[in-house]
Design a protein around this motif. Structure first.
Motif, mmCIF file in Angstrom:
data_model
loop_
_atom_site.group_PDB
_atom_site.id
_atom_site.type_symbol
_atom_site.label_atom_id
_atom_site.label_comp_id
_atom_site.label_asym_id
_atom_site.label_seq_id
_atom_site.Cartn_x
_atom_site.Cartn_y
_atom_site.Cartn_z
ATOM 1 N N TYR A 137 6.015 -0.481 1.303
ATOM 2 C CA TYR A 137 5.055 0.501 2.174
ATOM 3 C C TYR A 137 3.980 -0.328 2.722
ATOM 4 O O TYR A 137 3.280 -1.334 1.909
ATOM 5 C CB TYR A 137 4.437 1.729 1.344
ATOM 6 N N ASP A 138 3.626 -0.387 3.950
ATOM 7 C CA ASP A 138 2.471 -0.969 4.640
ATOM 8 C C ASP A 138 1.436 -0.022 5.119
ATOM 9 O O ASP A 138 1.725 0.718 5.804
ATOM 10 C CB ASP A 138 3.090 -1.688 5.910
ATOM 11 N N THR A 139 0.292 -0.253 4.142
ATOM 12 C CA THR A 139 -0.802 0.805 4.374
ATOM 13 C C THR A 139 -1.293 0.656 5.857
ATOM 14 O O THR A 139 -1.859 1.450 6.556
ATOM 15 C CB THR A 139 -1.813 0.538 3.521
ATOM 16 N N ALA A 140 -1.061 -0.509 6.510
ATOM 17 C CA ALA A 140 -1.768 -0.537 7.913
ATOM 18 C C ALA A 140 -1.050 0.272 8.945
ATOM 19 O O ALA A 140 -1.593 0.708 9.774
ATOM 20 C CB ALA A 140 -1.742 -2.126 8.538
ATOM 21 N N LEU A 165 12.798 -4.461 -6.891
ATOM 22 C CA LEU A 165 11.942 -5.304 -6.833
ATOM 23 C C LEU A 165 11.286 -5.936 -8.040
ATOM 24 O O LEU A 165 10.886 -5.638 -8.889
ATOM 25 C CB LEU A 165 10.956 -4.912 -5.853
ATOM 26 N N LEU A 166 11.109 -7.546 -7.717
ATOM 27 C CA LEU A 166 10.823 -8.238 -8.942
ATOM 28 C C LEU A 166 9.493 -9.069 -8.439
ATOM 29 O O LEU A 166 8.658 -9.462 -9.501
ATOM 30 C CB LEU A 166 11.759 -9.299 -9.145
ATOM 31 N N ALA A 167 9.061 -8.869 -7.377
ATOM 32 C CA ALA A 167 7.697 -9.725 -6.859
ATOM 33 C C ALA A 167 7.512 -9.232 -5.535
ATOM 34 O O ALA A 167 8.235 -8.980 -4.547
ATOM 35 C CB ALA A 167 7.980 -11.141 -6.729
ATOM 36 N N LEU A 168 6.151 -9.169 -5.173
ATOM 37 C CA LEU A 168 5.452 -8.955 -3.805
ATOM 38 C C LEU A 168 4.497 -9.682 -3.528
ATOM 39 O O LEU A 168 3.711 -10.168 -4.486
ATOM 40 C CB LEU A 168 4.802 -7.376 -3.940
ATOM 41 N N PHE A 169 4.456 -10.322 -2.391
ATOM 42 C CA PHE A 169 3.457 -11.267 -1.968
ATOM 43 C C PHE A 169 2.779 -10.784 -0.856
ATOM 44 O O PHE A 169 2.853 -9.475 -0.213
ATOM 45 C CB PHE A 169 4.046 -12.344 -1.171
ATOM 46 N N ASP A 170 1.551 -11.412 -0.656
ATOM 47 C CA ASP A 170 0.255 -10.658 0.400
ATOM 48 C C ASP A 170 0.650 -10.482 1.571
ATOM 49 O O ASP A 170 0.181 -9.835 2.447
ATOM 50 C CB ASP A 170 -0.950 -11.653 0.296
ATOM 51 N N ASN A 171 1.888 -11.310 2.142
ATOM 52 C CA ASN A 171 2.338 -11.042 3.396
ATOM 53 C C ASN A 171 3.233 -10.092 3.587
ATOM 54 O O ASN A 171 3.903 -9.800 4.587
ATOM 55 C CB ASN A 171 2.764 -12.338 4.086
ATOM 56 N N GLY A 172 3.582 -9.194 2.447
ATOM 57 C CA GLY A 172 4.765 -8.066 2.460
ATOM 58 C C GLY A 172 6.038 -8.585 2.033
ATOM 59 O O GLY A 172 6.879 -7.787 2.106
ATOM 60 N N THR A 173 6.418 -9.905 1.891
ATOM 61 C CA THR A 173 7.402 -10.317 1.569
ATOM 62 C C THR A 173 7.735 -10.166 -0.044
ATOM 63 O O THR A 173 6.773 -10.052 -0.771
ATOM 64 C CB THR A 173 7.563 -11.912 1.456
ATOM 65 N N VAL A 191 -1.532 9.497 -13.426
ATOM 66 C CA VAL A 191 -2.116 8.191 -13.901
ATOM 67 C C VAL A 191 -2.177 7.079 -13.015
ATOM 68 O O VAL A 191 -1.172 7.034 -12.104
ATOM 69 C CB VAL A 191 -0.988 7.792 -15.149
ATOM 70 N N VAL A 192 -3.240 6.348 -12.882
ATOM 71 C CA VAL A 192 -3.431 5.441 -12.042
ATOM 72 C C VAL A 192 -2.968 4.063 -12.911
ATOM 73 O O VAL A 192 -3.423 3.831 -13.944
ATOM 74 C CB VAL A 192 -4.739 5.521 -11.487
ATOM 75 N N THR A 193 -2.332 3.336 -12.289
ATOM 76 C CA THR A 193 -1.824 2.183 -12.715
ATOM 77 C C THR A 193 -2.257 0.629 -12.309
ATOM 78 O O THR A 193 -2.512 -0.443 -13.234
ATOM 79 C CB THR A 193 -0.295 1.974 -12.390
ATOM 80 N N LYS A 194 -2.723 0.376 -11.125
ATOM 81 C CA LYS A 194 -3.143 -0.626 -10.340
ATOM 82 C C LYS A 194 -4.308 -0.370 -9.450
ATOM 83 O O LYS A 194 -4.531 0.661 -8.749
ATOM 84 C CB LYS A 194 -1.953 -1.611 -9.846
ATOM 85 N N LEU A 195 -5.087 -1.596 -9.178
ATOM 86 C CA LEU A 195 -6.175 -1.401 -8.233
ATOM 87 C C LEU A 195 -6.321 -2.797 -7.710
ATOM 88 O O LEU A 195 -6.451 -3.805 -8.240
ATOM 89 C CB LEU A 195 -7.398 -1.147 -9.115
ATOM 90 N N ASN A 196 -6.612 -2.922 -6.330
ATOM 91 C CA ASN A 196 -6.739 -3.873 -5.544
ATOM 92 C C ASN A 196 -8.092 -4.017 -5.080
ATOM 93 O O ASN A 196 -9.171 -3.222 -5.287
ATOM 94 C CB ASN A 196 -5.967 -4.336 -4.389
ATOM 95 N N GLY A 203 -2.828 -4.756 1.134
ATOM 96 C CA GLY A 203 -2.324 -3.347 1.366
ATOM 97 C C GLY A 203 -0.815 -3.005 1.366
ATOM 98 O O GLY A 203 -0.677 -1.926 1.802
ATOM 99 N N TYR A 204 -0.001 -4.003 0.846
ATOM 100 C CA TYR A 204 1.507 -3.645 0.724
ATOM 101 C C TYR A 204 1.427 -3.024 -0.617
ATOM 102 O O TYR A 204 0.960 -3.530 -1.713
ATOM 103 C CB TYR A 204 2.113 -5.010 1.014
ATOM 104 N N VAL A 205 2.475 -2.023 -0.473
ATOM 105 C CA VAL A 205 3.023 -1.463 -1.867
ATOM 106 C C VAL A 205 4.476 -1.724 -2.113
ATOM 107 O O VAL A 205 5.190 -1.574 -1.045
ATOM 108 C CB VAL A 205 2.504 -0.017 -1.993
#
Length: 626
Positions: free
Chosen positions: A488-491, A512-520, A391-396, A466-468
């Motif tokens: 997880y950092d895809t880079a 985890l409750l929140a993820l930001f674009d800088n990986g925080t 099952v796929v759940t999210k797409l960026n 690209g962070y998960v």
């Protein structure tokens, strides 16, 4: 531009942005605190509605003596430190019966705010005897406008009108619905769009032909509103006797409503020959006005779905090979997500003859469709029959998708002398369409493996950079003992374990409750001391490591005069991009009051911020009595 401030919550809302370890400050109570909003014993109550980009909205109780007289809506501007009253307060929205204890009652509620501080809300309507519905309103930063539809089918025979504002965009558009009536009977609802710049309300959706039942009955609903005002939704189909027989999908493109679905182009498959009914649903729309959805086949006893992409033309989506067709040659495909590259992900039912045999995940890259996920017959599918589930759940917008694949193991049934498949957890993965590769996510070492090689990992969040983020279940001697959160950092293809405390018996828990674009990330963990555990909230970044937000908040709240904080109960899901933290507290001057407050810390402007659904916390705070 408004500065962005902290993101953590001790109340009904949590709003988030990038934060650092700057000192947290606690504001004085916010809301309306004048005589009208104070009872004769000094009690005041303010409730929170929403928060975004430096604006907090809510409502405060109105009083006459000790009698509650409804609510007033307000907006608090964090940067200006100013709270203003908003909403509809004319005679239509004020109960004027002087012989009633409810005389001069008003009911205004601010429900959502956008990044410009524009707000939608509701106001109760009255006549001289009772409440007569609700009005929707839009505050444009200067004044409050009544919006919605009324008159004709949108006004009941007794004068009642009910409009509800549901969504607001950063582009200055709002959508909602108006109840429909046949004399004094309910007759469904109509959808409308409000354009704040033009100050116009437009009825949108489908309301003619088979979308209009007996007695002017019709029912439309909204799925999504874009920043630039496009709307997708659906309208119910009726037969000649007025019974529901199907549903049509539609797109409002800013000018007109377009019916979507495959029934017009392929009526022999998607249109019921006996009653001309069909069923289509719009799932998502992107910034290009492309829409994904599905239409149900009407040419078989089993209503299989066909996923599609509409961008002016239709593209059929999903997997349609022999594995994904039943014995009659029918497929069942569902769209899940759409990005701004017009890439789509979804699922397709697997078959063994006419028997369903699991699910496959798929990825459409604008040209072709690929099956994604794990399908090996050692771990992620059964041996004796071709059953597997991915099952796929999210797409960026980078063309990356996350999902999961179920795990299995073969057990022997001694009574029947045969092997059978048992579910054995799930594996998390990320698929990168640019290089056509999968990466397994989470942990699969001995500490994250239970009896019979059971493992369970879930990818919860995916950023456009690209962070998960997700978690893996944790075990001690094969026994479930908590879970480990990870990033997880895809880079770099590196996974960071977020473990901050372990009990003497080996238990650990982080989430985890929140993820930001800088990986925080923001999350919570169990802190174990002296045989006891206490939930703490934390922020983690590669640059600063872990910051215990609960410790910081407790210190700052105590220094600001608050006695204690209890933020252990998750109540609902809401994270926005504002940098403001709002909550409830009891002020020292009256311990019967319940007032809103603000916690803030100045922070840098984020370079790229992901906004997503998150969480809210219950905060119970009392000020010290000096």
């Amino acid at each position: 531009m408004k500065k962005r401030m902290l993101c953590m919550s001790v109340g009904v809302l949590l709003c988030s942005s990038m934060i650092n370890a700057s000192p947290i400050t606690v504001s004085s109570p916010i809301g309306l605190r004048d005589a009208l909003h104070t009872d004769d014993e000094g009690k005041q109550i303010s409730l929170l509605g929403d928060v975004s980009n430096g604006y907090v909205v809510g409502q405060s109780y109105r009083y006459s003596g000790q009698a509650a007289k409804g609510t007033s809506a307000w907006r608090h501007d964090v940067e200006a430190g100013m709270t203003i009253r908003i909403g509809l307060i004319d005679d239509l929205h004020t109960y004027k019966n002087d012989s009633s204890q409810w005389s001069n009652r008003q009911g205004n509620r601010a429900t959502k705010v956008n990044g410009s501080g524009h707000i939608i809300g509701q106001a109760d309507r009255y006549d001289n005897t009772s409440k007569r519905g609700e009005s929707a309103w839009y505050f444009n930063g200067i004044s409050t406008k009544q919006i919605g539809l009324q008159g004709g089918v949108h006004t009941k025979s007794n004068g009642q009108v009910r409009n509800i504002a549901e969504k607001i965009s950063d582009g200055g558009y709002a959508v909602g619905y108006a109840e429909r009536y046949n004399n004094f009977l309910s007759a469904g609802q109509s959808v409308w769009q409000y354009d704040a710049e033009a100050d116009t309300t437009t009825q949108i959706g489908l309301y003619a032909g088979k979308h209009l039942g007996t007695g002017s009955t019709a029912h439309a609903q909204v799925m999504q509103l874009t920043t630039s005002g496009e709307v997708i939704g659906s309208s119910t189909q009726y037969n000649n006797a007025g019974f529901i027989m199907g549903q049509s999908a539609w797109l409002y493109d800013g000018v007109s409503t377009i019916q979507l679905g495959l029934e017009a182009s392929q009526p022999s498959i998607y249109l019921n020959a006996s009653n001309q009914s069909s069923y289509s649903n719009a799932v998502a729309i992107n910034n290009n006005q492309a829409v994904i959805g599905f239409s149900n086949r009407q040419d078989s006893a089993v209503q299989n779905r066909t996923a599609w992409l509409y961008d002016g033309n239709y593209t059929l989506l999903g997997l349609h090979d022999s594995i994904h067709q039943n014995a009659s040659g029918y497929s069942n495909t569902n769209p899940v997500a759409l990005n701004n590259l017009n890439h789509v992900v979804g699922t397709a039912t697997r078959y063994a003859g006419d028997t369903e045999s699991g699910l496959s995940a798929w990825y459409f890259d604008g040209r072709s469709t690929s099956r994604i996920g794990f399908y090996d017959n050692i771990e992620h599918s059964t041996i004796n029959d071709p059953y597997s589930v991915s099952v796929v759940t999210k797409l960026n917008d980078r063309g990356q998708a996350i999902g999961y694949s179920e795990r299995f193991y073969e057990a022997f049934d001694s009574e029947f002398g045969e092997f059978y498949a048992e579910s054995n957890g799930q594996s998390a993965w990320i698929y990168d369409s640019q290089v056509d590769t999968h990466s397994r996510l989470g942990f699969s070492d001995a500490a994250h493996t239970g009896d019979n090689q059971y493992q369970y990992s879930e990818a919860q969040f995916l950023s456009d950079t690209g962070y998960v983020a997700g978690y893996s279940e944790y075990f001690t001697s094969g026994t479930a003992s908590g879970q480990t959160a990870w990033i997880y950092d895809t880079a770099t293809e590196m996974t960071t374990s977020l473990v901050f405390s372990t009990s003497s018996s080996g238990e650990r828990y982080s989430e985890l409750l929140a993820l930001f674009d800088n990986g925080t990330v923001i999350g919570k963990f169990d802190l174990y001391t002296n045989g006891q555990s206490e939930m703490h909230f934390f922020l983690y970044s590669q640059a600063d490591g872990m910051i215990d937000l609960t410790d910081i908040l407790n210190t700052q709240l105590i220094s600001a005069g608050w006695e204690s904080i209890n933020a252990n109960t998750i109540l609902s899901s809401r994270i926005s991009s504002s940098g403001d933290v709002v909550g409830f507290g009891t002020p020292s001057e009256n311990n019967e009051s319940l007032l809103a407050f603000l916690i803030s810390t100045p922070i840098p402007e984020p370079t790229a911020l992901l906004v997503f659904a998150g969480f809210s916390l219950l905060g119970v705070l009392r000020r010290k009595h000096i």
